[in-house]
Write a protein that holds these residues in place. Structure first.
Motif, PDB file in Angstrom:
ATOM      1  N   GLN A  66     -76.245  -0.197   7.498  1.00  0.00           N
ATOM      2  CA  GLN A  66     -75.806  -0.371   6.111  1.00  0.00           C
ATOM      3  C   GLN A  66     -74.509   0.361   5.800  1.00  0.00           C
ATOM      4  OE1 GLN A  66     -77.619  -2.535   3.930  1.00  0.00           O
ATOM      5  NE2 GLN A  66     -78.507  -2.967   5.951  1.00  0.00           N
ATOM      6  N   ALA A  67     -73.644   0.501   6.789  1.00  0.00           N
ATOM      7  CA  ALA A  67     -72.339   1.132   6.566  1.00  0.00           C
ATOM      8  C   ALA A  67     -71.493   0.241   5.663  1.00  0.00           C
ATOM      9  CB  ALA A  67     -71.631   1.373   7.892  1.00  0.00           C
ATOM     10  N   GLN A  68     -70.837   0.846   4.692  1.00  0.00           N
ATOM     11  CA  GLN A  68     -69.977   0.119   3.758  1.00  0.00           C
ATOM     12  C   GLN A  68     -68.495   0.388   4.004  1.00  0.00           C
ATOM     13  OE1 GLN A  68     -71.463  -1.995   1.288  1.00  0.00           O
ATOM     14  NE2 GLN A  68     -73.175  -1.529   2.645  1.00  0.00           N
ATOM     15  N   PHE A  69     -68.214   1.253   4.972  1.00  0.00           N
ATOM     16  CA  PHE A  69     -66.854   1.682   5.281  1.00  0.00           C
ATOM     17  C   PHE A  69     -66.804   1.911   6.783  1.00  0.00           C
ATOM     18  CE2 PHE A  69     -63.283   4.628   5.574  1.00  0.00           C
ATOM     19  CZ  PHE A  69     -62.447   4.293   4.514  1.00  0.00           C
ATOM     20  N   VAL A  70     -65.839   1.284   7.466  1.00  0.00           N
ATOM     21  CA  VAL A  70     -65.794   1.323   8.926  1.00  0.00           C
ATOM     22  C   VAL A  70     -64.373   1.653   9.386  1.00  0.00           C
ATOM     23  CG1 VAL A  70     -66.057  -0.038  11.052  1.00  0.00           C
ATOM     24  CG2 VAL A  70     -67.696  -0.328   9.177  1.00  0.00           C
ATOM     25  N   LEU A  71     -64.270   2.520  10.387  1.00  0.00           N
ATOM     26  CA  LEU A  71     -62.994   2.824  11.019  1.00  0.00           C
ATOM     27  C   LEU A  71     -62.851   1.947  12.266  1.00  0.00           C
ATOM     28  CD1 LEU A  71     -63.073   6.738  10.892  1.00  0.00           C
ATOM     29  CD2 LEU A  71     -62.279   5.129   9.142  1.00  0.00           C
ATOM     30  N   SER A  72     -61.683   1.345  12.416  1.00  0.00           N
ATOM     31  CA  SER A  72     -61.443   0.452  13.543  1.00  0.00           C
ATOM     32  C   SER A  72     -60.147   0.838  14.238  1.00  0.00           C
ATOM     33  CB  SER A  72     -61.380  -0.996  13.071  1.00  0.00           C
ATOM     34  OG  SER A  72     -61.151  -1.881  14.149  1.00  0.00           O
ATOM     35  N   ALA A  73     -59.958   0.316  15.454  1.00  0.00           N
ATOM     36  CA  ALA A  73     -58.738   0.547  16.228  1.00  0.00           C
ATOM     37  C   ALA A  73     -58.580  -0.579  17.238  1.00  0.00           C
ATOM     38  CB  ALA A  73     -58.801   1.890  16.945  1.00  0.00           C
ATOM     39  N   PHE A  74     -57.361  -0.765  17.722  1.00  0.00           N
ATOM     40  CA  PHE A  74     -56.956  -1.822  18.661  1.00  0.00           C
ATOM     41  C   PHE A  74     -56.874  -3.165  17.927  1.00  0.00           C
ATOM     42  CE2 PHE A  74     -57.659   1.461  21.630  1.00  0.00           C
ATOM     43  CZ  PHE A  74     -56.910   1.156  22.761  1.00  0.00           C
ATOM     44  N   SER A  75     -55.800  -3.880  18.213  1.00  0.00           N
ATOM     45  CA  SER A  75     -55.498  -5.100  17.460  1.00  0.00           C
ATOM     46  C   SER A  75     -56.556  -6.180  17.652  1.00  0.00           C
ATOM     47  CB  SER A  75     -54.121  -5.630  17.873  1.00  0.00           C
ATOM     48  OG  SER A  75     -53.120  -4.686  17.559  1.00  0.00           O
ATOM     49  N   GLY A  76     -56.942  -6.449  18.918  1.00  0.00           N
ATOM     50  CA  GLY A  76     -57.946  -7.476  19.170  1.00  0.00           C
ATOM     51  C   GLY A  76     -59.281  -7.129  18.547  1.00  0.00           C
ATOM     52  N   VAL A  77     -59.643  -5.855  18.602  1.00  0.00           N
ATOM     53  CA  VAL A  77     -60.897  -5.385  18.007  1.00  0.00           C
ATOM     54  C   VAL A  77     -60.868  -5.552  16.501  1.00  0.00           C
ATOM     55  CG1 VAL A  77     -62.198  -3.271  17.498  1.00  0.00           C
ATOM     56  CG2 VAL A  77     -61.510  -3.781  19.854  1.00  0.00           C
ATOM     57  N   THR A  78     -59.788  -5.121  15.885  1.00  0.00           N
ATOM     58  CA  THR A  78     -59.699  -5.173  14.417  1.00  0.00           C
ATOM     59  C   THR A  78     -59.663  -6.616  13.926  1.00  0.00           C
ATOM     60  OG1 THR A  78     -58.514  -3.058  14.479  1.00  0.00           O
ATOM     61  CG2 THR A  78     -58.429  -4.295  12.429  1.00  0.00           C
ATOM     62  N   LYS A  79     -58.966  -7.496  14.660  1.00  0.00           N
ATOM     63  CA  LYS A  79     -58.983  -8.916  14.310  1.00  0.00           C
ATOM     64  C   LYS A  79     -60.395  -9.483  14.395  1.00  0.00           C
ATOM     65  CE  LYS A  79     -56.104 -12.022  15.568  1.00  0.00           C
ATOM     66  NZ  LYS A  79     -55.261 -12.938  16.383  1.00  0.00           N
ATOM     67  N   ALA A  80     -61.156  -9.039  15.385  1.00  0.00           N
ATOM     68  CA  ALA A  80     -62.506  -9.568  15.590  1.00  0.00           C
ATOM     69  C   ALA A  80     -63.475  -9.144  14.492  1.00  0.00           C
ATOM     70  CB  ALA A  80     -63.032  -9.119  16.960  1.00  0.00           C
ATOM     71  N   VAL A  81     -63.331  -7.914  13.992  1.00  0.00           N
ATOM     72  CA  VAL A  81     -64.291  -7.429  12.986  1.00  0.00           C
ATOM     73  C   VAL A  81     -63.879  -7.790  11.571  1.00  0.00           C
ATOM     74  CG1 VAL A  81     -64.957  -5.527  14.501  1.00  0.00           C
ATOM     75  CG2 VAL A  81     -63.272  -5.110  12.707  1.00  0.00           C
TER      76      VAL A  81
END
Length: 318
Positions: A66-81
């Motif tokens: 139930q996370a409402q805030f997520v940290l992401s990194a890497f372009s392909g990863v961020t595009k996917a999520v």
């Protein structure tokens, strides 16, 4: 909970370690200040810097944790999520990926890092006018990040009247003798490396071992301790995000002092700064919502971001 989707294993784990330092330090400092009625908890998931594991991680964080805030990194990863973030109304903050495609990809996605087109626009006018480097050979990883650098270089060279040639490499490639032979035959004024992690180290080393002496250029992702130690990195010119660590503002001083206390006298990476600031964004938005007796949901966090607009952060304001 704050979801965290970083590469924690594989050849790009060094980035995950650097990113995590900033996020963990911010959570520790915020929890110690007791400005929220609950503690922030970071929930780490391993993306391996690959889209498919990242999608699995994002679904777990959103649907189960139930996370409402997520940290992401890497372009392909961020595009996917990003589509999941849009569909489930979860805020995602990226502090490490630089593909220009990430701008405007989702109303729930925010970038706290300059993107590749910004970096190229800063670098090329300098190397073409000050250093008179007009023929640039780009060696890029064939993924969304590498393709974005190719596009940015092509557009900038059209404006600045320089010439760019490109060689793509697979994200899994580890031997670049054939590419080095092509670079040597082309004899460019400069080589721009658009890769990351261990691969960029191997490319850099094999270029120099292959007798290529042209000026090497790159972007901020090459600024890793392991890379900077390489003899082949001597003379490297790259762009990087500027952070005024000597700023007297209390947020910056708190970060610098606590970072040195936790990790020694080493200068913090701008990646650590970005993810520290990302967690600060969450805390300031959550505090704003709590004061107004609103639940801390993704859509409410988005509303808080838009309402507050300016945030106190390390190095100044966002």
């Amino acid at each position: 909970p704050i979801g965290v989707i970083f590469p924690l294993s594989g050849p790009n784990a060094v980035y995950g370690q650097t990113f995590s330092k900033g996020a963990e330090l911010a959570a520790k400092n915020i929890n110690a200040a007791h400005e929220l009625p609950y503690e922030i908890k970071l929930l780490f998931e391993d993306s391996q810097a690959l889209p498919q594991p990242a999608i699995i991680a994002m679904n777990k964080l959103v649907n189960i944790e139930q996370a409402q805030f997520v940290l992401s990194a890497f372009s392909g990863v961020t595009k996917a999520v990003a589509p999941i973030a849009t569909r489930r109304k979860v805020v995602v903050v990226n502090g490490g990926a630089v593909s220009p495609e990430l701008a405007g990809l989702s109303p729930y996605l925010f970038n706290v890092i300059p993107l590749a087109n910004d970096e190229v626009a800063a670098l090329l006018p300098y190397v073409t006018s000050k250093l008179n480097l007009k023929r640039i050979m780009l060696t890029y990883v064939n993924d969304p990040f590498g393709q974005s650098v190719l596009n940015a270089l092509t557009q900038q060279c059209a404006r600045l009247k320089c010439k760019v040639e490109a060689i793509s490499v697979s994200p899994a490639a580890t031997n670049f003798q054939a590419e080095v032979a092509k670079i040597r035959a082309a004899n460019p004024d400069a080589i721009y490396i658009a890769s990351y992690g261990q691969q960029q180290n191997v490319i850099l080393k094999q270029i120099r071992d292959g007798g290529v002496t042209a000026q090497v250029l790159s972007y901020s992702g090459i600024n890793l301790p392991d890379t900077m130690k390489l003899p082949a990195a001597q003379g490297l010119i790259f762009t990087t995000e500027y952070v005024g660590f000597d700023s007297p503002d209390p947020v910056t001083r708190k970060f610098v002092d606590s970072f040195r206390a936790a990790y020694g006298s080493v200068t913090p990476s701008f990646y650590s700064v970005n993810y520290y600031n990302a967690v600060l964004l969450f805390a300031q938005c959550a505090k704003w919502l709590v004061e107004r007796k609103q639940p801390v949901t993704g859509s409410n966090l988005l509303g808080a971001l838009r309402a507050i607009r300016t945030f106190n952060a390390v190095g100044g304001t966002i």
